[in-house]
Design a protein around this motif. Structure first.
Motif, PDB file in Angstrom:
ATOM      1  N   LEU A   1     -25.808  50.217 -29.901  1.00 37.21           N
ATOM      2  CA  LEU A   1     -26.134  50.555 -28.516  1.00 37.21           C
ATOM      3  C   LEU A   1     -27.557  51.102 -28.388  1.00 37.21           C
ATOM      4  O   LEU A   1     -28.241  50.841 -27.399  1.00 37.21           O
ATOM      5  CB  LEU A   1     -25.134  51.568 -27.961  1.00 37.21           C
ATOM      6  N   PHE A   2     -28.019  51.839 -29.377  1.00 41.29           N
ATOM      7  CA  PHE A   2     -29.349  52.440 -29.325  1.00 41.29           C
ATOM      8  C   PHE A   2     -30.462  51.433 -29.619  1.00 41.29           C
ATOM      9  O   PHE A   2     -31.519  51.464 -29.001  1.00 41.29           O
ATOM     10  CB  PHE A   2     -29.433  53.607 -30.313  1.00 41.29           C
ATOM     11  N   HIS A   3     -30.201  50.511 -30.544  1.00 43.50           N
ATOM     12  CA  HIS A   3     -31.259  49.630 -31.027  1.00 43.50           C
ATOM     13  C   HIS A   3     -31.300  48.257 -30.359  1.00 43.50           C
ATOM     14  O   HIS A   3     -32.216  47.480 -30.630  1.00 43.50           O
ATOM     15  CB  HIS A   3     -31.152  49.447 -32.543  1.00 43.50           C
ATOM     16  N   SER A   4     -30.351  47.932 -29.528  1.00 38.58           N
ATOM     17  CA  SER A   4     -30.298  46.600 -28.928  1.00 38.58           C
ATOM     18  C   SER A   4     -30.844  46.599 -27.507  1.00 38.58           C
ATOM     19  O   SER A   4     -30.640  47.549 -26.747  1.00 38.58           O
ATOM     20  CB  SER A   4     -28.856  46.082 -28.902  1.00 38.58           C
ATOM     21  N   GLN A   5     -31.487  45.496 -27.162  1.00 38.82           N
ATOM     22  CA  GLN A   5     -31.958  45.300 -25.793  1.00 38.82           C
ATOM     23  C   GLN A   5     -30.803  44.892 -24.876  1.00 38.82           C
ATOM     24  O   GLN A   5     -30.803  45.198 -23.695  1.00 38.82           O
ATOM     25  CB  GLN A   5     -33.018  44.193 -25.770  1.00 38.82           C
ATOM     26  N   SER A   6     -29.842  44.173 -25.441  1.00 34.68           N
ATOM     27  CA  SER A   6     -28.748  43.596 -24.650  1.00 34.68           C
ATOM     28  C   SER A   6     -27.537  44.518 -24.681  1.00 34.68           C
ATOM     29  O   SER A   6     -26.632  44.376 -25.505  1.00 34.68           O
ATOM     30  CB  SER A   6     -28.382  42.214 -25.193  1.00 34.68           C
ATOM     31  N   VAL A   7     -27.537  45.476 -23.763  1.00 32.21           N
ATOM     32  CA  VAL A   7     -26.455  46.465 -23.676  1.00 32.21           C
ATOM     33  C   VAL A   7     -25.988  46.533 -22.228  1.00 32.21           C
ATOM     34  O   VAL A   7     -26.800  46.614 -21.302  1.00 32.21           O
ATOM     35  CB  VAL A   7     -26.932  47.858 -24.148  1.00 32.21           C
ATOM     36  N   HIS A   8     -24.688  46.500 -22.055  1.00 40.37           N
ATOM     37  CA  HIS A   8     -24.071  46.656 -20.733  1.00 40.37           C
ATOM     38  C   HIS A   8     -23.169  47.885 -20.796  1.00 40.37           C
ATOM     39  O   HIS A   8     -22.290  47.966 -21.650  1.00 40.37           O
ATOM     40  CB  HIS A   8     -23.223  45.425 -20.392  1.00 40.37           C
ATOM     41  N   THR A   9     -23.404  48.846 -19.921  1.00 40.51           N
ATOM     42  CA  THR A   9     -22.509  50.001 -19.816  1.00 40.51           C
ATOM     43  C   THR A   9     -22.118  50.189 -18.365  1.00 40.51           C
ATOM     44  O   THR A   9     -22.953  50.139 -17.464  1.00 40.51           O
ATOM     45  CB  THR A   9     -23.161  51.305 -20.340  1.00 40.51           C
ATOM     46  N   HIS A  10     -20.837  50.376 -18.172  1.00 37.20           N
ATOM     47  CA  HIS A  10     -20.276  50.640 -16.851  1.00 37.20           C
ATOM     48  C   HIS A  10     -19.155  51.651 -17.081  1.00 37.20           C
ATOM     49  O   HIS A  10     -17.974  51.340 -16.993  1.00 37.20           O
ATOM     50  CB  HIS A  10     -19.760  49.337 -16.244  1.00 37.20           C
ATOM     51  N   LEU A  11     -19.566  52.864 -17.455  1.00 39.96           N
ATOM     52  CA  LEU A  11     -18.617  53.907 -17.844  1.00 39.96           C
ATOM     53  C   LEU A  11     -18.469  54.993 -16.785  1.00 39.96           C
ATOM     54  O   LEU A  11     -17.949  56.063 -17.064  1.00 39.96           O
ATOM     55  CB  LEU A  11     -19.053  54.541 -19.175  1.00 39.96           C
ATOM     56  N   ASP A  12     -18.959  54.717 -15.597  1.00 37.00           N
ATOM     57  CA  ASP A  12     -18.946  55.697 -14.508  1.00 37.00           C
ATOM     58  C   ASP A  12     -19.697  56.944 -14.961  1.00 37.00           C
ATOM     59  O   ASP A  12     -20.830  56.847 -15.368  1.00 37.00           O
ATOM     60  CB  ASP A  12     -17.529  55.979 -14.029  1.00 37.00           C
ATOM     61  N   TRP A  13     -19.074  58.079 -14.936  1.00 37.12           N
ATOM     62  CA  TRP A  13     -19.758  59.338 -15.240  1.00 37.12           C
ATOM     63  C   TRP A  13     -19.594  59.763 -16.701  1.00 37.12           C
ATOM     64  O   TRP A  13     -20.017  60.840 -17.077  1.00 37.12           O
ATOM     65  CB  TRP A  13     -19.252  60.446 -14.321  1.00 37.12           C
ATOM     66  N   HIS A  14     -18.995  58.944 -17.550  1.00 36.07           N
ATOM     67  CA  HIS A  14     -18.748  59.301 -18.947  1.00 36.07           C
ATOM     68  C   HIS A  14     -19.912  58.918 -19.858  1.00 36.07           C
ATOM     69  O   HIS A  14     -20.594  57.916 -19.623  1.00 36.07           O
ATOM     70  CB  HIS A  14     -17.494  58.595 -19.466  1.00 36.07           C
ATOM     71  N   GLU A  15     -20.097  59.692 -20.906  1.00 35.28           N
ATOM     72  CA  GLU A  15     -20.985  59.312 -21.998  1.00 35.28           C
ATOM     73  C   GLU A  15     -20.197  58.386 -22.930  1.00 35.28           C
ATOM     74  O   GLU A  15     -18.965  58.453 -22.986  1.00 35.28           O
ATOM     75  CB  GLU A  15     -21.456  60.550 -22.766  1.00 35.28           C
ATOM     76  N   THR A  16     -20.889  57.545 -23.662  1.00 33.68           N
ATOM     77  CA  THR A  16     -20.216  56.554 -24.512  1.00 33.68           C
ATOM     78  C   THR A  16     -19.260  57.200 -25.508  1.00 33.68           C
ATOM     79  O   THR A  16     -18.098  56.796 -25.605  1.00 33.68           O
ATOM     80  CB  THR A  16     -21.255  55.704 -25.264  1.00 33.68           C
ATOM     81  N   ASP A  17     -19.724  58.198 -26.257  1.00 37.26           N
ATOM     82  CA  ASP A  17     -18.863  58.851 -27.251  1.00 37.26           C
ATOM     83  C   ASP A  17     -17.617  59.449 -26.605  1.00 37.26           C
ATOM     84  O   ASP A  17     -16.510  59.315 -27.116  1.00 37.26           O
ATOM     85  CB  ASP A  17     -19.613  59.948 -28.005  1.00 37.26           C
ATOM     86  N   GLN A  18     -17.811  60.106 -25.488  1.00 38.71           N
ATOM     87  CA  GLN A  18     -16.690  60.726 -24.776  1.00 38.71           C
ATOM     88  C   GLN A  18     -15.695  59.655 -24.338  1.00 38.71           C
ATOM     89  O   GLN A  18     -14.492  59.807 -24.510  1.00 38.71           O
ATOM     90  CB  GLN A  18     -17.210  61.501 -23.568  1.00 38.71           C
ATOM     91  N   TRP A  19     -16.198  58.562 -23.796  1.00 35.19           N
ATOM     92  CA  TRP A  19     -15.328  57.496 -23.322  1.00 35.19           C
ATOM     93  C   TRP A  19     -14.547  56.870 -24.472  1.00 35.19           C
ATOM     94  O   TRP A  19     -13.343  56.653 -24.375  1.00 35.19           O
ATOM     95  CB  TRP A  19     -16.161  56.448 -22.590  1.00 35.19           C
ATOM     96  N   LEU A  20     -15.220  56.611 -25.581  1.00 33.41           N
ATOM     97  CA  LEU A  20     -14.545  56.010 -26.734  1.00 33.41           C
ATOM     98  C   LEU A  20     -13.508  56.950 -27.333  1.00 33.41           C
ATOM     99  O   LEU A  20     -12.486  56.502 -27.841  1.00 33.41           O
ATOM    100  CB  LEU A  20     -15.566  55.611 -27.801  1.00 33.41           C
ATOM    101  N   ASP A  21     -13.770  58.251 -27.291  1.00 33.06           N
ATOM    102  CA  ASP A  21     -12.838  59.222 -27.866  1.00 33.06           C
ATOM    103  C   ASP A  21     -11.627  59.482 -26.991  1.00 33.06           C
ATOM    104  O   ASP A  21     -10.584  59.891 -27.489  1.00 33.06           O
ATOM    105  CB  ASP A  21     -13.545  60.552 -28.127  1.00 33.06           C
ATOM    106  N   THR A  22     -11.749  59.269 -25.690  1.00 28.95           N
ATOM    107  CA  THR A  22     -10.659  59.661 -24.795  1.00 28.95           C
ATOM    108  C   THR A  22      -9.904  58.488 -24.192  1.00 28.95           C
ATOM    109  O   THR A  22      -8.848  58.688 -23.617  1.00 28.95           O
ATOM    110  CB  THR A  22     -11.189  60.540 -23.642  1.00 28.95           C
ATOM    111  N   GLN A  23     -10.444  57.310 -24.296  1.00 32.25           N
ATOM    112  CA  GLN A  23      -9.813  56.163 -23.649  1.00 32.25           C
ATOM    113  C   GLN A  23      -9.189  55.233 -24.690  1.00 32.25           C
ATOM    114  O   GLN A  23      -9.899  54.724 -25.545  1.00 32.25           O
ATOM    115  CB  GLN A  23     -10.860  55.372 -22.851  1.00 32.25           C
ATOM    116  N   PRO A  24      -7.901  54.995 -24.628  1.00 28.39           N
ATOM    117  CA  PRO A  24      -7.298  53.979 -25.505  1.00 28.39           C
ATOM    118  C   PRO A  24      -7.546  52.595 -24.891  1.00 28.39           C
ATOM    119  O   PRO A  24      -6.836  52.162 -23.997  1.00 28.39           O
ATOM    120  CB  PRO A  24      -5.813  54.340 -25.491  1.00 28.39           C
ATOM    121  N   VAL A  25      -8.623  51.950 -25.311  1.00 31.90           N
ATOM    122  CA  VAL A  25      -9.069  50.738 -24.637  1.00 31.90           C
ATOM    123  C   VAL A  25      -9.035  49.525 -25.556  1.00 31.90           C
ATOM    124  O   VAL A  25      -9.207  49.645 -26.761  1.00 31.90           O
ATOM    125  CB  VAL A  25     -10.506  50.916 -24.091  1.00 31.90           C
ATOM    126  N   PRO A  26      -8.828  48.353 -24.976  1.00 33.81           N
ATOM    127  CA  PRO A  26      -9.005  47.121 -25.748  1.00 33.81           C
ATOM    128  C   PRO A  26     -10.494  46.963 -26.072  1.00 33.81           C
ATOM    129  O   PRO A  26     -11.343  46.975 -25.167  1.00 33.81           O
ATOM    130  CB  PRO A  26      -8.537  46.025 -24.794  1.00 33.81           C
TER     131      PRO A  26
END
Length: 124
Positions: A20-45
């Protein structure tokens, strides 16, 4: 070399951060969450694409609700065939989504790069 697609596991968080840090091609649509927080709290596919032991791409969805899910996170390493990586991730992920009775997947295209691939993945 061939791609290997695996489900996300917490032990891959460092590689996800690096992509996520080193790539130009990144899409994030996490609303008000930070990536780490979202990954830690959301059981997602979520799927990760690997080539020669290196993370080359990822797609993560929102938890399905009423037969619908959103692409919340996507990234592809620079200087790889992005279409091939996204197709491998999507083809593997769609099996899980269908098993969870997801009939609609939405994408809020915040960055232009992902719209270049949306149609070939079946979005309209």
């Amino acid at each position: 070399p061939p791609l290997t697609v695996t489900p996300y596991q917490r032990r891959y968080l460092r590689q996800v951060r690096d992509l996520l840090f080193h790539s130009q091609s990144v899409h994030t649509h996490l609303d008000w969450h930070e990536t780490d927080q979202w990954l830690d709290t959301q059981p997602v596919p979520m799927r990760l694409a690997w080539q020669n032991g290196r993370l080359t791409g990822l797609i993560a969805m929102s938890s399905p609700l009423n037969g619908t899910s959103w692409i919340r996170l996507a990234a592809v390493q620079d200087y790889v065939n992005q279409s091939t990586v996204l197709r491998a991730l999507w083809d593997d992920l769609v099996v899980e989504l269908r098993a969870q009775d997801v009939r609609l997947v939405a994408l809020l295209a915040v960055r232009d790069w992902i719209t270049d691939y949306a149609a070939e993945l079946g979005f309209h």
